[in-house]
Design an enzyme around this catalytic site. Structure first.
Site, PDB file in Angstrom:
ATOM      1  N   ARG A   1       5.455  15.702   3.546  1.00 49.47           N
ATOM      2  CA  ARG A   1       5.552  15.209   2.166  1.00 49.47           C
ATOM      3  C   ARG A   1       4.213  15.391   1.433  1.00 49.47           C
ATOM      4  NH1 ARG A   1       4.225  10.582  -0.457  1.00 49.47           N
ATOM      5  NH2 ARG A   1       5.592   9.979  -2.171  1.00 49.47           N
TER       6      ARG A   1
ATOM      7  N   ASP B   1      21.736   9.604  18.497  1.00 46.00           N
ATOM      8  CA  ASP B   1      20.882   8.947  17.493  1.00 46.00           C
ATOM      9  C   ASP B   1      20.106   7.764  18.073  1.00 46.00           C
ATOM     10  OD1 ASP B   1      23.005   7.269  17.823  1.00 46.00           O
ATOM     11  OD2 ASP B   1      23.203   6.793  15.696  1.00 46.00           O
TER      12      ASP B   1
ATOM     13  N   GLU C   1      18.267  12.197  15.700  1.00 44.96           N
ATOM     14  CA  GLU C   1      19.100  12.493  14.535  1.00 44.96           C
ATOM     15  C   GLU C   1      18.283  12.287  13.261  1.00 44.96           C
ATOM     16  OE1 GLU C   1      23.526  11.343  13.791  1.00 44.96           O
ATOM     17  OE2 GLU C   1      22.334   9.874  12.692  1.00 44.96           O
TER      18      GLU C   1
ATOM     19  N   ALA D   1      25.280   3.745   1.419  1.00 44.36           N
ATOM     20  CA  ALA D   1      25.507   3.803   2.872  1.00 44.36           C
ATOM     21  C   ALA D   1      25.080   2.512   3.570  1.00 44.36           C
ATOM     22  CB  ALA D   1      24.767   4.999   3.475  1.00 44.36           C
TER      23      ALA D   1
ATOM     24  N   HIS E   1      27.702   0.187   5.633  1.00 46.75           N
ATOM     25  CA  HIS E   1      27.403  -0.107   7.028  1.00 46.75           C
ATOM     26  C   HIS E   1      27.522  -1.617   7.292  1.00 46.75           C
ATOM     27  CE1 HIS E   1      25.807   0.790  10.926  1.00 46.75           C
ATOM     28  NE2 HIS E   1      24.722   0.052  10.760  1.00 46.75           N
TER      29      HIS E   1
END
Lengths: 208, 208, 208, 208
Positions: free
Chosen positions: C28, C73, C140, C152, C156
Site C-alpha cells: 500500500r 482460511d 485466504e 458482509a 455474518h
C-alpha cells in the site's frame, strides 16, 4: 478465584497502564526535543495477573475487599534510565504533574535492599475516565537504570524458582552480579557529562 | 545529495527492516513456546539515514553507483540477548533459515575491537518482494548482550562527538566501562544455568 | 478439543498472518509512493479460533488429520479497496508475487452469492520459516470494497444468530441493504476517474 | 512559514491526539465488555499539517497570534460508527467525561450541509500535561458512520482538486453518491435491532 468479574475489576487498571505508557513516552519525546537529551530511555507497563494479585494479597494479609488500596502495583509502569543521575530528574517530573498525585515513595537507590535490589518506586493515584464515571486507581512507577533492571529481572526469576529461599551459593553469585551492575552504573556516571554532551550533538546530526 | 529519488532507493530497505523485525520477534515468541526460554530478549531495527550513508560511502571510498553492495548496513537489525551464550544460538538459527542467505560474519565477541567493542555481526542477503518485482538487499544483523549494547551506544555517541579522535582521558574511562560491562556479562554467565531453569519455571506459572 | 497442542498447531498461521499484514501494508505504502494512488485502502488479518476451525471441519466433513489442507482460511487476510475497479489490480499484484503461490480463486464480485455476498477470494500457499524449518501453509486473502465489507460483516453476524436459517423478513432487509451497498459502489465507480486524479493531486500537496 | 518553532508549537497537539486515541479506543473495548456492543467501530486521529493550518488561517482571517483559539481542528479525532443511531450515544458519552470540556457542537447529521456532507462535530478543550506544565488545547472530534466517512473523504479530495469550484457534472454525481450513502445508512438502521442482538450473541461465542 473469588466470585467477582475479574475482567471488569481489571479494566480501569488496563486503561491506566495504556494511558500512562503514552504519557511517559510523550514526555521522553518532548524532553529530547526541548533539551536534546532525555532522562527516560524507554518505558514499559503491565497489569498484574489475577494469580499474582491473589498471591500477594495472601502474603500481605490484604482482605479481598481491600485489594484496590492494599495492592499498590496492580497497575505497574517501569521507566528505564541510562544513568543513575536521571532517576532523580524523573521523580521530580512526576511530582510536578497535575494529572496524577504522588501517594508515597520508596528510595531503594540510596537505600538498597539487603538482596542488592536497587530502584526508585513512586506510588501515584491516577484518575481514569471509564464509561461509568471517573475512578481513581493506584499505580506503581518503578524508575531504574538498565543495569539495575537487568539484575532485578534475574533476581525475580530466581526468587520465584526457590520460593524466596535461595541457596547460599546462588545468593553469593547474585551479590557478585549486583556488584558488577553497580560498578557499571558507577563507571557510566563518571563519563556522564561527556556522554550527555555527545548525545546532544549526536541527536541533531545523525541517526542512532 | 545526488540527483536520485532517495525515497524510492530506500523503500526496499524499509520494507526489509519491517519484515525482518516481525520475523525475529516471531522467532522469539516461538522459542519461548517451544523451549520455555528464548535466546532473544528483544529486537530493534532501523534504516540508515541518507546523510549517514553518504558519510560512510566517502569514508569507505564507495562510489555512488555501488552503494547497494558497498554499504552493508543500510538495513540494520539488532538482536539483544540476556547472556553471552545466547549469541551463538541466534547465529546458528540465522544460518538455518531459508528466507535469507548469510554473506559473511564478523565475530567481535571472541575478537573484540581494540576499543572494547563487542558484538556479533551477520551480513545477510534478503529477497524482498516489491510492486516492481523481487529485489535482493543486504542487511546487517548485530547480535549482542544488553551490557554490550549499553556500552556500544555510548561509545558511538562519543566517537561522533570527537570525530573518532577521543581524548586520552575519555578513552581510559571508556575502557573501564567496557571492563565493567564485561564483568557483568561474566557474572551473569556464571549463574546462567540457574537462571535459565528459573525462567522456565517462571514462564509457565506467572507473569514477568 | 482433540488431544493436540493447539498453540503449536496455530503458531505458523499466526506468524504467516503477521508477515502477510506487513507485506500488504508495505505494498500500500509503496504504491502510494510510485503512483500517488493505492488500490489498497487498508488491511486486516486474523487467525481462526479453534472452536471455529472445529465447527467448519464438521460442516465440511474434513477429518482431523487433514485440517491443514481442508480448511483454507485458518490464516485470513482482508484487503479493503475504495473502488470495485481496484480489486482486479490487487488480484494481479498477488499473482505477480514470488513469495506466495496462488492455489485457486473465487470471484464473488462478478458472480455474487444468492445471499448478496460480494468479495474476491484468493487462496495462496505461503512458506513460513519457523525455528523447526520451513512450513507451507494455506491462507485466504479476501479482497472487497468498504461497502461490500460493511454488508458482509452484518450478514455474518445475522447468520450466526439464526444458525443460517434467517427469517424471511430479515432476508428481505438484507437484500435491500445489499442493493444499497451495490448502488453506493456503482455511484463511486462513476466518479472514480475524477477521484483518482483528485487524490493524486491531494496526496502531494496536503494531508487528509 | 512564520518564524516560530513549529515542532514546539505542534507538540501539545500531537500528545493530545495520542492520548485521545488511546482513550476512545479504551472506551470502545470497555463498552464491548459491559454491553456486548460498542457504538464505536474504530478511531483515527491526526495533527493538521503546518501548510494546512496556514491556509485555513488565511481563509478564516485568523491572525497568526490567535491560531490556538481560531483554528479548532489542529488536533483532530475521528470516531466511526456502524449505525446512525450510535452517533448520539457517542456524543452523550463525550458530554459525561470529566477529562475534557465540550466547547460547542455542530450537528451536520440532522442538518446536513448543502453539499451532502453529514457528520457530528464536537469541539472540546483538553488539558494536556507537558514537561513545562499543563496546557489546554482545542480538539475537534468528528463522529460519523462508515458510509458518511467514505463520501466525505471523496468530497474532500475533489474539493481540493477543483479549489472548491466543482464542475456541475461532478456536483451532480457527488449528490447521487451522497444519496446512495444515505440510503445504505437507512437500510442498515432498519435492521439495526436485529444486528445489534446478533452481534451480542456473536461476540460471546465466536471470532469475527
Amino acid at each position: 478465584m473469588d466470585g467477582r468479574d475479574w475482567r471488569k475489576f481489571l479494566y480501569p487498571y488496563e486503561q491506566s497502564v495504556d494511558e500512562l505508557k503514552v504519557k511517559f513516552k510523550s514526555l521522553r519525546t518532548e524532553l529530547k526535543q526541548l533539551e536534546d537529551f532525555s532522562p527516560i530511555e524507554f518505558v514499559t507497563g503491565r497489569v498484574k495477573k489475577v494469580s499474582s494479585i491473589l498471591e500477594k494479597a495472601r502474603k500481605l494479609n490484604v482482605s479481598m475487599d481491600h485489594l484496590e488500596t492494599g495492592i499498590e502495583d496492580i497497575a505497574g509502569i517501569r521507566v528505564m534510565c541510562q544513568f543513575v543521575e536521571d532517576i532523580e530528574r524523573v521523580v521530580e517530573l512526576i511530582h510536578e504533574r497535575q494529572d496524577m498525585d504522588v501517594v508515597y515513595e520508596k528510595d531503594y537507590v540510596n537505600n538498597n535492599k539487603p538482596s542488592g535490589y536497587r530502584s526508585y518506586h513512586v506510588i501515584v493515584e491516577y484518575p481514569v475516565q471509564t464509561a461509568l464515571g471517573v475512578k481513581k486507581v493506584l499505580a506503581e512507577i518503578q524508575i531504574r537504570t538498565l543495569a539495575m533492571n537487568f539484575w532485578a529481572t534475574i533476581e525475580h526469576s530466581l526468587n520465584y524458582k526457590y520460593k524466596e529461599k535461595l541457596p547460599k551459593e546462588v545468593v553469593t553469585r547474585l551479590e557478585k552480579a549486583a556488584e558488577a551492575a553497580f560498578k557499571l552504573d558507577e563507571e557510566m556516571s563518571s563519563i556522564r557529562e561527556e556522554i550527555v554532551d555527545a548525545q546532544k550533538d549526536f541527536a541533531t546530526k545523525s541517526d542512532l
